[in-house]
Design an enzyme around this catalytic site. Structure first.
Site, short mmCIF file in Angstrom:
data_model
loop_
_atom_site.label_atom_id
_atom_site.label_comp_id
_atom_site.label_asym_id
_atom_site.label_seq_id
_atom_site.Cartn_x
_atom_site.Cartn_y
_atom_site.Cartn_z
N ASP A 115 10.93 2.49 6.87
CA ASP A 115 10.84 1.01 6.76
C ASP A 115 11.98 0.15 6.89
O ASP A 115 13.15 0.49 6.26
CB ASP A 115 10.23 0.80 5.33
CG ASP A 115 9.59 -0.57 5.10
OD1 ASP A 115 9.99 -1.72 5.52
OD2 ASP A 115 8.43 -0.71 4.52
N CYS A 122 2.49 0.72 8.08
CA CYS A 122 3.03 -0.57 8.41
C CYS A 122 2.25 -1.51 9.24
O CYS A 122 1.01 -1.15 9.62
CB CYS A 122 4.22 -0.16 9.54
SG CYS A 122 3.54 0.82 10.87
N PRO A 123 2.47 -2.65 9.36
CA PRO A 123 1.54 -3.54 10.03
C PRO A 123 1.29 -3.29 11.97
O PRO A 123 2.25 -2.67 12.20
CB PRO A 123 1.99 -4.88 9.96
CG PRO A 123 3.65 -4.85 9.74
CD PRO A 123 3.52 -3.44 9.08
N ILE A 150 0.89 -1.33 -0.06
CA ILE A 150 0.01 -0.14 -0.09
C ILE A 150 0.92 1.20 0.18
O ILE A 150 0.68 2.38 -0.69
CB ILE A 150 -0.98 0.04 1.32
CG1 ILE A 150 -2.16 -1.10 1.15
CG2 ILE A 150 -1.63 1.48 1.37
CD1 ILE A 150 -2.74 -1.44 2.25
N SER A 187 -4.13 2.18 8.44
CA SER A 187 -3.47 1.07 8.79
C SER A 187 -4.29 0.06 9.89
O SER A 187 -5.17 -0.65 9.64
CB SER A 187 -2.11 0.97 9.00
OG SER A 187 -1.40 -0.25 8.99
N ARG A 188 -3.98 0.48 11.12
CA ARG A 188 -4.59 0.05 12.19
C ARG A 188 -4.75 0.77 13.25
O ARG A 188 -3.61 1.42 13.65
CB ARG A 188 -3.79 -1.45 12.53
CG ARG A 188 -4.14 -2.74 11.64
CD ARG A 188 -5.56 -3.17 11.92
NE ARG A 188 -5.82 -4.27 10.90
CZ ARG A 188 -6.24 -4.32 9.71
NH1 ARG A 188 -6.61 -3.22 8.88
NH2 ARG A 188 -6.33 -5.52 9.10
N GLU A 247 -12.18 0.02 17.59
CA GLU A 247 -13.19 0.08 16.52
C GLU A 247 -14.17 -1.22 16.56
O GLU A 247 -15.26 -1.34 15.99
CB GLU A 247 -12.70 0.24 15.17
CG GLU A 247 -11.85 -0.93 14.58
CD GLU A 247 -11.40 -0.79 13.34
OE1 GLU A 247 -10.64 0.17 13.20
OE2 GLU A 247 -11.60 -1.72 12.57
N ASP A 294 -9.10 5.93 9.37
CA ASP A 294 -10.08 5.09 8.87
C ASP A 294 -10.18 3.98 9.83
O ASP A 294 -10.90 2.97 9.51
CB ASP A 294 -9.63 4.52 7.33
CG ASP A 294 -10.59 3.67 6.82
OD1 ASP A 294 -11.81 3.95 6.77
OD2 ASP A 294 -10.13 2.32 6.51
N HIS A 326 -13.52 2.26 8.72
CA HIS A 326 -12.68 1.18 8.05
C HIS A 326 -13.51 0.86 6.62
O HIS A 326 -13.72 -0.31 6.58
CB HIS A 326 -12.91 -0.02 9.14
CG HIS A 326 -11.43 -1.03 8.83
ND1 HIS A 326 -10.94 -1.47 9.79
CD2 HIS A 326 -10.75 -1.37 7.73
CE1 HIS A 326 -9.63 -2.26 9.53
NE2 HIS A 326 -9.74 -2.18 8.24
P1 NAD Z 1 3.02 -4.95 3.33
O1 NAD Z 1 3.00 -6.07 4.43
O2 NAD Z 1 2.85 -5.20 2.14
O3 NAD Z 1 3.63 -3.80 4.14
C1 NAD Z 1 3.92 -3.30 5.31
C2 NAD Z 1 5.18 -2.67 5.49
O4 NAD Z 1 5.62 -2.18 6.66
C3 NAD Z 1 6.37 -3.71 4.91
O5 NAD Z 1 7.28 -3.11 3.81
C4 NAD Z 1 7.32 -3.76 6.22
O6 NAD Z 1 8.59 -3.89 5.98
C5 NAD Z 1 6.77 -2.31 6.92
N1 NAD Z 1 7.29 -2.17 8.23
C6 NAD Z 1 7.18 -3.29 9.18
N2 NAD Z 1 7.26 -2.54 10.55
C7 NAD Z 1 7.79 -1.30 10.43
C8 NAD Z 1 8.01 -0.22 11.06
N3 NAD Z 1 8.10 -0.40 12.50
N4 NAD Z 1 8.23 0.93 10.78
C9 NAD Z 1 8.05 1.23 9.18
N5 NAD Z 1 7.50 0.21 8.51
C10 NAD Z 1 7.39 -1.09 8.87
O7 NAD Z 1 1.26 -4.65 3.96
P2 NAD Z 1 0.29 -3.68 3.09
O8 NAD Z 1 -0.38 -4.67 2.25
O9 NAD Z 1 1.12 -2.49 2.57
O10 NAD Z 1 -0.80 -3.25 4.44
C11 NAD Z 1 -0.24 -2.32 5.39
C12 NAD Z 1 -1.41 -2.38 6.53
O11 NAD Z 1 -2.60 -1.54 5.97
C13 NAD Z 1 -1.84 -3.78 7.02
O12 NAD Z 1 -0.95 -4.16 7.95
C14 NAD Z 1 -3.20 -3.56 7.35
O13 NAD Z 1 -3.27 -3.45 8.83
C15 NAD Z 1 -3.45 -2.09 6.87
N6 NAD Z 1 -4.95 -2.17 5.79
C16 NAD Z 1 -5.65 -1.63 6.04
C17 NAD Z 1 -6.98 -1.65 5.44
C18 NAD Z 1 -8.13 -0.87 5.48
O14 NAD Z 1 -9.23 -1.05 5.09
N7 NAD Z 1 -7.93 0.55 6.19
C19 NAD Z 1 -7.08 -2.78 4.26
C20 NAD Z 1 -5.88 -3.20 3.93
C21 NAD Z 1 -4.87 -3.44 4.85
#
Ligand code: NAD
Length: 335
Positions: free
Chosen positions: A174, A205-206, A155, A233-234, A263, A258, A295
């Site tokens: 990252d 980030c996750p 994302i 993200s979360r 939530e 979001d 969300h």
């Molecule tokens: P992804 O796993 O492709 O990317 C996550 C990135 O975060 C990775 O590159 C990882 O190295 C990096 N990361 C890990 N720890 C970190 C830190 N401490 N500091 C900085 N970067 C760090 O995940 P994604 O598909 O890009 O999704 C990201 C997040 O979006 C998911 O974890 C999920 O919680 C959230 N999400 C939200 C929705 C929504 O509807 N709001 C939908 C999908 C995903």
């Protein structure tokens, strides 16, 4: 396979039933989210199919395992609601949808940035009331604006591309820098440097133990006065109480979210006839410079189609013994 589908909204049913005509699983839909209180509903099902606010803690997993459930199929990418250590211990397989549409979340993130910046919600309400005053609606240009992206995975990378098109100056933090982002000028810096130099900070980030309350009082102190903070993200990445304090002080100039740490009992429900009991969310809703969506960043036709297709394929893969595809374990997360 016999699958109990929890947190099943009308749109989930439509997409799952349509797609299932080629998979032929036995799907039983439950509108409620899976919790410790209702886990008995899953008795006799080989698999449970769950979403982001279903509760898959140790107690629930033990009950599922006792009731002969063997598979947990997440209709999501994030897995912070699953106790993976316990799942491993009990031999429960957990599968997810790692990528369904990074564009959905990235585009919603940019929508929040634009709406906050150009005050679209306020402008819309005003114009509907015949008030055409521009007082308080001034925005800033994204061109040359410094944006810090925390996490440039699927994302974050798409957001970097979109904002690169706007002419933003992009920074990221990252642990695993992305060479594609670097190729168009994203500069990787430490998290602290990103916080201190960005006009806009967006979180991708996750949620893992190390990132819980990543945005806290101490970190906010490093930020520029008037910073825009976006979280799609979360929820638990952000300490909402600390954010409220700094929205009041003016240190945080804009907040777009979001997701929200608490939530689970609120989002995805129509509570418009009830009194919101969550005082933190209620306070956040009072600020004119805060936009909250429930969300919905993932919620596009494209994403739902992909989520449904991958989820049903994940279940079939498990049924037919093809292990490992989209599987997530405590060990893979530690890596
Ligand atoms: P992804 O796993 O492709 O990317 C996550 C990135 O975060 C990775 O590159 C990882 O190295 C990096 N990361 C890990 N720890 C970190 C830190 N401490 N500091 C900085 N970067 C760090 O995940 P994604 O598909 O890009 O999704 C990201 C997040 O979006 C998911 O974890 C999920 O919680 C959230 N999400 C939200 C929705 C929504 O509807 N709001 C939908 C999908 C995903």
């Amino acid at each position: 396979m016999k699958v109990a589908v929890f947190s099943a909204r009308a749109f989930d049913r439509v997409f799952l039933e349509k797609c299932n005509s080629s998979y032929k699983h036995e799907l039983v839909f439950f509108e409620e989210r899976l919790t410790e209180q209702n886990v008995s509903l899953a008795a006799g099902f080989d698999a449970v199919c769950v979403f982001v606010n279903d509760q898959l803690n140790r107690k629930v997993l033990i009950e599922l395992s006792k009731n002969k459930t063997r598979l947990i199929a997440l209709r999501a990418a994030g897995f912070n609601n699953v106790d993976l250590v316990t799942a491993d211990e009990l031999g429960l397989t957990v599968v997810r949808v790692p990528e369904y549409s990074p564009y959905a979340v990235a585009e919603h993130t940019v929508a929040l940035i634009m709406s906050l910046n150009r005050k679209l919600c306020r402008a819309h309400s005003r114009v509907r009331e015949g008030n055409f005053s521009l007082e308080g609606l001034m925005g800033f240009e994204l061109h040359d604006c410094k944006v810090g992206i925390v996490g440039t995975g699927r994302i974050g990378r798409v957001i970097a591309k979109i904002l690169n098109g706007f002419g933003c100056v992009l920074m990221a933090s990252d642990p695993s820098p992305d060479s594609e982002c670097e190729s168009f000028g994203v500069k990787y810096v430490s998290f602290d440097e990103l916080c201190s130099k960005s006009d806009i900070i967006t979180l991708h980030c996750p949620l893992i133990p190390q990132t819980r309350h990543l945005i806290n009082a101490e970190v906010i102190r490093l930020m520029k006065t008037g910073v825009m903070l976006i979280n799609t993200s979360r929820g638990a990445l952000v300490d909402a109480k600390a954010v409220i304090k700094e929205l009041k002080s003016g240190k945080i100039g804009y907040l777009g979210m979001d997701v929200y740490e608490e939530e689970a009992d609120l989002f995805f429900e129509d509570l418009s006839n009830q009194i919101i009991q969550d005082d933190i969310l209620a306070r956040l809703l009072t600020f004119p410079n805060v936009i909250i969506t429930g969300h919905q960043a993932f919620f596009t036709q494209n994403a739902l189609k992909n989520i449904t297709e991958t989820t049903l394929a994940n279940i079939t893969n498990f049924e037919e013994g093809r292990k490992g595809v989209n599987e997530i374990t405590a060990k893979t997360v530690m890596k």
